[in-house]
Design a protein around this motif. Sequence first.
Motif, PDB file in Angstrom:
ATOM      1  N   ASP A  44       0.792  -1.229   0.000  1.00 14.46           N
ATOM      2  CA  ASP A  44       0.000   0.000   0.000  1.00 14.46           C
ATOM      3  C   ASP A  44       0.827   1.283   0.000  1.00 14.46           C
ATOM      4  O   ASP A  44       0.270   2.377   0.093  1.00 14.46           O
ATOM      5  N   LEU A  57      -2.035  -3.366  -5.367  1.00 17.54           N
ATOM      6  CA  LEU A  57      -1.854  -2.152  -4.574  1.00 17.54           C
ATOM      7  C   LEU A  57      -3.165  -1.779  -3.912  1.00 17.54           C
ATOM      8  O   LEU A  57      -4.202  -1.682  -4.576  1.00 17.54           O
ATOM      9  N   ILE A  58      -3.131  -1.582  -2.594  1.00 19.69           N
ATOM     10  CA  ILE A  58      -4.276  -1.028  -1.887  1.00 19.69           C
ATOM     11  C   ILE A  58      -4.091   0.482  -1.875  1.00 19.69           C
ATOM     12  O   ILE A  58      -3.181   1.004  -1.219  1.00 19.69           O
ATOM     13  N   SER A  59      -4.926   1.179  -2.611  1.00 14.96           N
ATOM     14  CA  SER A  59      -4.802   2.631  -2.751  1.00 14.96           C
ATOM     15  C   SER A  59      -5.850   3.309  -1.871  1.00 14.96           C
ATOM     16  O   SER A  59      -7.049   3.156  -2.100  1.00 14.96           O
ATOM     17  N   ARG A  60      -5.370   4.040  -0.859  1.00 14.07           N
ATOM     18  CA  ARG A  60      -6.300   4.691   0.056  1.00 14.07           C
ATOM     19  C   ARG A  60      -6.112   6.197   0.014  1.00 14.07           C
ATOM     20  O   ARG A  60      -5.025   6.702  -0.300  1.00 14.07           O
ATOM     21  N   TYR A  72      -3.108   7.862   1.758  1.00 11.83           N
ATOM     22  CA  TYR A  72      -1.781   7.367   1.435  1.00 11.83           C
ATOM     23  C   TYR A  72      -1.331   7.972   0.105  1.00 11.83           C
ATOM     24  O   TYR A  72      -2.114   8.100  -0.828  1.00 11.83           O
ATOM     25  N   SER A 110      -0.019   7.837  -3.314  1.00 14.40           N
ATOM     26  CA  SER A 110       0.061   6.811  -4.363  1.00 14.40           C
ATOM     27  C   SER A 110       0.386   7.462  -5.699  1.00 14.40           C
ATOM     28  O   SER A 110      -0.488   7.646  -6.552  1.00 14.40           O
ATOM     29  N   ASP A 146      -9.341  -0.570  -3.446  1.00 16.15           N
ATOM     30  CA  ASP A 146      -9.504   0.444  -2.398  1.00 16.15           C
ATOM     31  C   ASP A 146      -9.528  -0.161  -1.001  1.00 16.15           C
ATOM     32  O   ASP A 146      -9.413   0.564  -0.014  1.00 16.15           O
ATOM     33  N   ASP A 147      -9.689  -1.481  -0.924  1.00 12.33           N
ATOM     34  CA  ASP A 147      -9.807  -2.139   0.376  1.00 12.33           C
ATOM     35  C   ASP A 147      -9.247  -3.552   0.284  1.00 12.33           C
ATOM     36  O   ASP A 147      -9.380  -4.215  -0.759  1.00 12.33           O
ATOM     37  N   LEU A 148      -8.655  -4.019   1.364  1.00 17.65           N
ATOM     38  CA  LEU A 148      -8.066  -5.357   1.381  1.00 17.65           C
ATOM     39  C   LEU A 148      -9.089  -6.426   1.030  1.00 17.65           C
ATOM     40  O   LEU A 148      -8.772  -7.421   0.372  1.00 17.65           O
TER      41      LEU A 148
END
Length: 251
Positions: A199, A215-218, A221, A223, A236-238
């Motif tokens: 992430d 990739l977990i894009s939050r 964070y 990115s 967007d979420d695990l």
Amino acid sequence: MYRVTKDLETGKILLDADNLKLIAEGEGRGLIIMDAPLDLVQNQPPERLLSDFLRKEKIPFGVAYATKGFDSGDISRILLDDKTTMSEFLETNKEATAFFDDIIYEVFGFVADSGKNKITHIMSTGGKLFDSAKEVVSAVRENCDVYIASGDDYANLNRVADKLGISKENVIGLCDDIRKEEIILDLQNHYPKVIMIGDGLNDMPALLAADYGILISRSNYHSPEELRDAADDIVDDLGECTELLQSYILE
């Protein structure tokens, strides 16, 4: 994870801070994570110098992420004359651990700047498991061995491993971006497929090296485009990883 960072130059507290972005904004910066027991840090006299604490308590530490111009040897040089006290960690830890009710993760670290020859920021993190973490691990365990590779310390990572039923032999802490890539390359010598879920910026080389990278894009964070380009899929979420993982594993 909820990160609280204090800018030692301005005294400003940064809530829900993105420390990797802070590092990436300048050359010669390193994010240093301390492998220090929580109770030991919290019981320190506020006036004790960080340098004295690290030296006399023999606290291991590692570089979680660094930019060009920073070398791990710079840390000892910077600490020689540094006057940062443990009170800074106590202040940020109080903020970080109050955010979640079911916290299992507390990390301490600092930003060392080789150009300025000083510690510029102090960081504390409070964290909990993703709501879907157990579900994702359970979904792939039948067909996969699961590893944790992180820049954070072993005490916290082992607690996460216990919660998820992951063997502690498969936990590698205090990893920078290069070490994560090395782990992927080594695992590829033993497995037909190696998947990486990350992430942050310090996951980019490992995402590129993996056979399949997610990739977990939050929103909180950093990115950048090059990080997003390193991944095969972006979520967007695990919890969104379960279906992707099962589809890839069964190909």
